[in-house]
Motif scaffolding. Structure first.
Motif, short mmCIF file in Angstrom:
data_model
loop_
_atom_site.label_atom_id
_atom_site.label_comp_id
_atom_site.label_asym_id
_atom_site.label_seq_id
_atom_site.Cartn_x
_atom_site.Cartn_y
_atom_site.Cartn_z
N TYR A 215 0.83 -1.20 0.00
CA TYR A 215 0.00 0.00 0.00
C TYR A 215 0.87 1.25 0.00
O TYR A 215 0.61 2.22 -0.74
CB TYR A 215 -0.92 0.01 1.22
CG TYR A 215 -1.79 -1.22 1.37
CD1 TYR A 215 -2.46 -1.76 0.28
CD2 TYR A 215 -1.93 -1.85 2.60
CE1 TYR A 215 -3.26 -2.89 0.42
CE2 TYR A 215 -2.73 -2.98 2.75
CZ TYR A 215 -3.38 -3.50 1.65
OH TYR A 215 -4.17 -4.62 1.79
N ILE A 216 1.92 1.24 0.83
CA ILE A 216 2.81 2.39 0.90
C ILE A 216 3.52 2.60 -0.44
O ILE A 216 3.60 3.71 -0.96
CB ILE A 216 3.84 2.20 2.02
CG1 ILE A 216 3.14 2.03 3.37
CG2 ILE A 216 4.82 3.37 2.07
CD1 ILE A 216 4.08 1.62 4.50
N GLN A 217 4.00 1.51 -1.02
CA GLN A 217 4.75 1.61 -2.27
C GLN A 217 3.89 2.15 -3.40
O GLN A 217 4.32 3.02 -4.18
CB GLN A 217 5.31 0.25 -2.66
CG GLN A 217 6.22 0.28 -3.89
CD GLN A 217 7.40 1.19 -3.70
OE1 GLN A 217 8.24 0.96 -2.83
NE2 GLN A 217 7.48 2.27 -4.48
N ASP A 218 2.65 1.67 -3.51
CA ASP A 218 1.76 2.13 -4.58
C ASP A 218 1.46 3.62 -4.45
O ASP A 218 1.49 4.38 -5.43
CB ASP A 218 0.45 1.34 -4.58
CG ASP A 218 0.63 -0.07 -5.13
OD1 ASP A 218 1.70 -0.35 -5.69
OD2 ASP A 218 -0.30 -0.89 -4.98
N LEU A 219 1.16 4.07 -3.23
CA LEU A 219 0.84 5.48 -3.03
C LEU A 219 2.08 6.35 -3.21
O LEU A 219 1.98 7.48 -3.69
CB LEU A 219 0.25 5.70 -1.64
CG LEU A 219 -1.16 5.16 -1.42
CD1 LEU A 219 -1.61 5.38 0.02
CD2 LEU A 219 -2.16 5.81 -2.37
N ALA A 220 3.25 5.82 -2.85
CA ALA A 220 4.48 6.58 -3.08
C ALA A 220 4.72 6.77 -4.57
O ALA A 220 5.15 7.84 -5.03
CB ALA A 220 5.66 5.86 -2.43
#
Length: 427
Positions: A215-220
């Motif tokens: 989730y963090i990687q996609d939003l980053a």
């Protein structure tokens, strides 16, 4: 050996030493608010007419990835989109204050070093006008061929076209800046990728719980997340996400608008509008001079967060630097999932659905959001962020990793959109 076949290795013609290619850099006054696709190599920089700038980038990523990136970036960062492509290639034109930007995305076929094989690059032609002056003419169609090893010097095919970079008639969009790490290159001779301030590459995502890392990687990648407020104040390493750190209310307000607008970049009716400094502040501790005034005031005027504007006479303080709690996370997020009034709820209904042992500690206003979240089934924020639990702990602070997990998906079960969908070019 050609000179003397009798002596192996002697009198050989000296082998030329490859000379390093000069590095192309953006001008020092390149506007930081212009997004630049992180996995792209800067090939050339050429000044245009009347202070306009022209740049040429290349990327190994497919054009639909890059088109999706610009839709989300322009939609999430308060740009007025004047023109955008109908499919995966074409031209964006966007305006923000006095800055006018055009980005043209075109695939290019490149001959590989291996015989009878080729690969595809995507070319970005970027042009910006710092004083808002209209561009002279439309971007010409790009050539479909390229040399095997692109260098920092424009190839002869580009130079021979009068509507290419450097010509007063050329119009090429400009890309935003981000903190991305140098992107992979197609050849070892190309210059390092230019970093930007939109798409982020954090070095400590692996410190987050494994279930939340994607989730963090996609939003980053979408450029939604920012470094913590303390990092900015202290000018420390901005490549750290600090997933276990508590997120402040101001940071979550900023992420909430950025994530929502990135998800619905092609649907203005579902975007949240930020406001100008002429608006009357809804909170006494968030004046017009506050750097996050536009976001916090925008949420208040949209009725997303409780304020005097929504009839909550006691909500005169926003407390921007206070940590966000779990019940506040749901109270602000659920209206953007359901896109309708939250259901009537009481303590008994929450106990029967979720079975929380501490349901009695949930604020009465947040009970409606908690009950509405249960109706989202497997797409509920509580299940995605906290996993299976019989304790909600409504007053517990939310970590930055947990906030990112909540913002990864907007909508209800069977009718929503995720950050992964946006990155794949879906709408």
């Amino acid at each position: 050996m050609q000179n003397n076949s009798n002596i192996f290795g002697a009198n050989q013609s000296p082998q030329a030493t490859p000379q390093p290619q000069p590095t192309v850099q953006l001008p020092a006054d390149f506007p930081a608010e212009i997004p630049i696709y992180p996995n792209a190599q800067l090939q050339s920089v050429t000044p245009g007419a009347e202070g306009q700038f022209v740049g040429l980038w290349q990327s190994i990523d497919p054009s639909n990835f890059i088109t999706s990136f610009y839709r989300s970036q322009f939609g999430a960062n308060n740009w007025q989109i004047v023109q955008q492509p109908n499919d995966d290639t074409g031209t964006f034109e966007a305006r923000r204050n006095n800055l006018l930007v055009r980005v043209t995305i075109q695939p290019k076929s490149v001959t590989s070093a291996t015989p009878n094989q080729s690969q595809t690059l995507t070319e970005l032609r970027i042009d910006y006008s710092p004083n808002g002056t209209a561009f002279a003419s439309p971007i010409p169609s790009t050539d479909t061929t390229a040399t095997p090893n692109p260098t920092t010097t424009p190839n002869t095919e580009v130079a021979s076209n009068t509507n290419q970079p450097g010509s007063p008639d050329f119009i090429g969009p400009v890309l935003p800046n981000s903190n991305a790490a140098p992107a992979p290159t197609t050849t070892p001779t190309t210059a390092p990728a230019t970093t930007t301030q939109t798409a982020q590459q954090f070095s400590d995502i692996n410190k987050a719980p494994q279930q939340l890392q994607r989730y963090i990687q996609d939003l980053a990648t979408l450029g939604v997340l920012t470094t913590s407020t303390n990092q900015v104040k202290e000018n420390t390493n901005t490549n750290l996400f600090e997933p276990s750190k508590a997120i402040t209310r101001r940071e979550y307000a900023r992420w909430l608008i950025a994530a929502n607008n990135a998800m619905y970049a092609s649907n203005p009716a579902k975007q949240i509008r930020t406001v100008s400094e002429t608006a009357q502040p809804a909170f006494t501790d968030v004046p017009k001079t506050n750097p996050d005034f536009a976001y916090i005031q925008g949420l208040a005027e949209a009725g997303i967060i409780p304020s005097t504007l929504s009839g909550d006479s006691t909500e005169v303080l926003f407390r921007p630097d206070a940590p966000l709690t779990r019940e506040q996370l749901l109270l602000w997020k659920l209206p953007l999932d359901t896109r309708s009034a939250l259901p009537t709820a009481n303590l008994e209904a929450v106990k029967q659905t979720w079975g929380f042992q501490d349901a009695g500690k949930i604020d009465s206003r947040a009970l409606r959001a908690v009950l509405a979240d249960y109706q989202n089934g497997e797409q509920s924020n509580i299940r995605r962020v906290f996993g299976f639990t019989t304790l909600f702990q409504p007053k517990r602070t939310v970590t930055r990793a947990e906030a990112a997990a909540a913002l990864w998906y907007f909508g209800t079960q069977g009718d929503g959109i995720s950050a992964a969908d946006v990155l794949k070019g879906k709408t």
